[in-house]
Write a protein that holds these residues in place. Structure first.
Motif, PDB file in Angstrom:
ATOM      1  N   MET A 226     -28.761  32.241  33.509  1.00  0.00           N
ATOM      2  CA  MET A 226     -28.550  33.082  34.670  1.00  0.00           C
ATOM      3  C   MET A 226     -29.606  34.200  34.737  1.00  0.00           C
ATOM      4  O   MET A 226     -30.105  34.499  35.812  1.00  0.00           O
ATOM      5  N   VAL A 227     -29.899  34.809  33.586  1.00  0.00           N
ATOM      6  CA  VAL A 227     -30.893  35.873  33.560  1.00  0.00           C
ATOM      7  C   VAL A 227     -32.274  35.311  33.874  1.00  0.00           C
ATOM      8  O   VAL A 227     -33.071  35.947  34.570  1.00  0.00           O
ATOM      9  N   GLN A 228     -32.546  34.104  33.399  1.00  0.00           N
ATOM     10  CA  GLN A 228     -33.849  33.489  33.661  1.00  0.00           C
ATOM     11  C   GLN A 228     -34.018  33.174  35.137  1.00  0.00           C
ATOM     12  O   GLN A 228     -35.108  33.333  35.698  1.00  0.00           O
ATOM     13  N   VAL A 229     -32.968  32.763  35.784  1.00  0.00           N
ATOM     14  CA  VAL A 229     -33.036  32.472  37.224  1.00  0.00           C
ATOM     15  C   VAL A 229     -33.278  33.761  38.000  1.00  0.00           C
ATOM     16  O   VAL A 229     -34.093  33.801  38.932  1.00  0.00           O
ATOM     17  N   ALA A 230     -32.609  34.835  37.608  1.00  0.00           N
ATOM     18  CA  ALA A 230     -32.809  36.119  38.285  1.00  0.00           C
ATOM     19  C   ALA A 230     -34.229  36.624  38.071  1.00  0.00           C
ATOM     20  O   ALA A 230     -34.858  37.154  38.997  1.00  0.00           O
ATOM     21  N   ALA A 231     -34.755  36.440  36.847  1.00  0.00           N
ATOM     22  CA  ALA A 231     -36.125  36.874  36.578  1.00  0.00           C
ATOM     23  C   ALA A 231     -37.119  36.048  37.377  1.00  0.00           C
ATOM     24  O   ALA A 231     -38.112  36.580  37.896  1.00  0.00           O
ATOM     25  N   ALA A 232     -36.881  34.750  37.502  1.00  0.00           N
ATOM     26  CA  ALA A 232     -37.779  33.889  38.284  1.00  0.00           C
ATOM     27  C   ALA A 232     -37.753  34.273  39.754  1.00  0.00           C
ATOM     28  O   ALA A 232     -38.801  34.307  40.422  1.00  0.00           O
ATOM     29  N   LEU A 233     -36.576  34.575  40.279  1.00  0.00           N
ATOM     30  CA  LEU A 233     -36.477  34.992  41.687  1.00  0.00           C
ATOM     31  C   LEU A 233     -37.159  36.339  41.911  1.00  0.00           C
ATOM     32  O   LEU A 233     -37.823  36.551  42.930  1.00  0.00           O
ATOM     33  N   LEU A 234     -36.995  37.248  40.964  1.00  0.00           N
ATOM     34  CA  LEU A 234     -37.650  38.553  41.073  1.00  0.00           C
ATOM     35  C   LEU A 234     -39.165  38.409  41.013  1.00  0.00           C
ATOM     36  O   LEU A 234     -39.898  39.070  41.766  1.00  0.00           O
ATOM     37  N   PHE A 235     -39.645  37.526  40.142  1.00  0.00           N
ATOM     38  CA  PHE A 235     -41.086  37.282  40.057  1.00  0.00           C
ATOM     39  C   PHE A 235     -41.613  36.670  41.349  1.00  0.00           C
ATOM     40  O   PHE A 235     -42.687  37.043  41.844  1.00  0.00           O
ATOM     41  N   ALA A 236     -40.865  35.719  41.921  1.00  0.00           N
ATOM     42  CA  ALA A 236     -41.283  35.099  43.174  1.00  0.00           C
ATOM     43  C   ALA A 236     -41.313  36.116  44.310  1.00  0.00           C
ATOM     44  O   ALA A 236     -42.220  36.109  45.159  1.00  0.00           O
ATOM     45  N   LEU A 237     -40.343  37.022  44.317  1.00  0.00           N
ATOM     46  CA  LEU A 237     -40.313  38.070  45.337  1.00  0.00           C
ATOM     47  C   LEU A 237     -41.506  39.011  45.202  1.00  0.00           C
ATOM     48  O   LEU A 237     -42.149  39.375  46.194  1.00  0.00           O
ATOM     49  N   ALA A 238     -41.838  39.391  43.953  1.00  0.00           N
ATOM     50  CA  ALA A 238     -42.984  40.278  43.726  1.00  0.00           C
ATOM     51  C   ALA A 238     -44.290  39.583  44.105  1.00  0.00           C
ATOM     52  O   ALA A 238     -45.183  40.204  44.689  1.00  0.00           O
ATOM     53  N   ALA A 239     -44.411  38.306  43.783  1.00  0.00           N
ATOM     54  CA  ALA A 239     -45.628  37.564  44.150  1.00  0.00           C
ATOM     55  C   ALA A 239     -45.761  37.459  45.660  1.00  0.00           C
ATOM     56  O   ALA A 239     -46.855  37.622  46.220  1.00  0.00           O
ATOM     57  N   GLY A 240     -44.671  37.199  46.332  1.00  0.00           N
ATOM     58  CA  GLY A 240     -44.706  37.112  47.802  1.00  0.00           C
ATOM     59  C   GLY A 240     -45.072  38.436  48.436  1.00  0.00           C
ATOM     60  O   GLY A 240     -45.840  38.494  49.398  1.00  0.00           O
ATOM     61  N   LEU A 241     -44.543  39.520  47.891  1.00  0.00           N
ATOM     62  CA  LEU A 241     -44.875  40.848  48.409  1.00  0.00           C
ATOM     63  C   LEU A 241     -46.347  41.165  48.171  1.00  0.00           C
ATOM     64  O   LEU A 241     -47.017  41.723  49.045  1.00  0.00           O
ATOM     65  N   GLY A 242     -46.871  40.777  47.004  1.00  0.00           N
ATOM     66  CA  GLY A 242     -48.291  41.009  46.725  1.00  0.00           C
ATOM     67  C   GLY A 242     -49.194  40.248  47.669  1.00  0.00           C
ATOM     68  O   GLY A 242     -50.188  40.782  48.169  1.00  0.00           O
ATOM     69  N   ILE A 243     -48.858  38.995  47.938  1.00  0.00           N
ATOM     70  CA  ILE A 243     -49.668  38.194  48.865  1.00  0.00           C
ATOM     71  C   ILE A 243     -49.584  38.775  50.270  1.00  0.00           C
ATOM     72  O   ILE A 243     -50.581  38.824  50.998  1.00  0.00           O
ATOM     73  N   THR A 244     -48.409  39.263  50.653  1.00  0.00           N
ATOM     74  CA  THR A 244     -48.255  39.873  51.980  1.00  0.00           C
ATOM     75  C   THR A 244     -49.129  41.110  52.118  1.00  0.00           C
ATOM     76  O   THR A 244     -49.777  41.319  53.154  1.00  0.00           O
ATOM     77  N   VAL A 245     -49.177  41.927  51.078  1.00  0.00           N
ATOM     78  CA  VAL A 245     -50.006  43.137  51.118  1.00  0.00           C
ATOM     79  C   VAL A 245     -51.488  42.774  51.198  1.00  0.00           C
ATOM     80  O   VAL A 245     -52.249  43.373  51.964  1.00  0.00           O
TER      81      VAL A 245
END
Length: 86
Positions: A1-20
């Motif tokens: 469960m923690v690994q899934v949350a970390a993967a989703l958080l990483f994907a969100l940060a990567a998406g935000l970086g690409i958007t910027v």
């Protein structure tokens, strides 16, 4: 469960970086691309041209006077200073 949350958080940060990055490219596309190509941020005819350096005359300051000061040696107490709370 923690690994899934970390993967989703990483994907969100990567998406935000690409958007910027894409937003920066959209607003300053010509300057960024010309700098990446090695041409600099300004075109050759718009860039500031070097010229003779202008000199600025400063006001002369009065000469400094060195004043000899007497050095006073103070006797130190043999006991350390303690606060009243101690």
């Amino acid at each position: 469960m923690v690994q899934v949350a970390a993967a989703l958080l990483f994907a969100l940060a990567a998406g935000l970086g690409i958007t910027v990055i894409l937003a920066m490219l959209k607003s300053n596309e010509t300057a960024i691309l010309s700098a990446l190509l090695g041409e600099g941020a300004f075109a050759g005819d718009v860039a500031p041209q070097p010229g003779p350096a202008t000199t600025i005359k400063l006001r002369p300051s009065p000469p400094r006077r060195h004043i000899a000061r007497a050095i006073v040696a103070r006797a130190q107490r043999s006991q350390p200073q303690l606060s009243r709370a101690a």
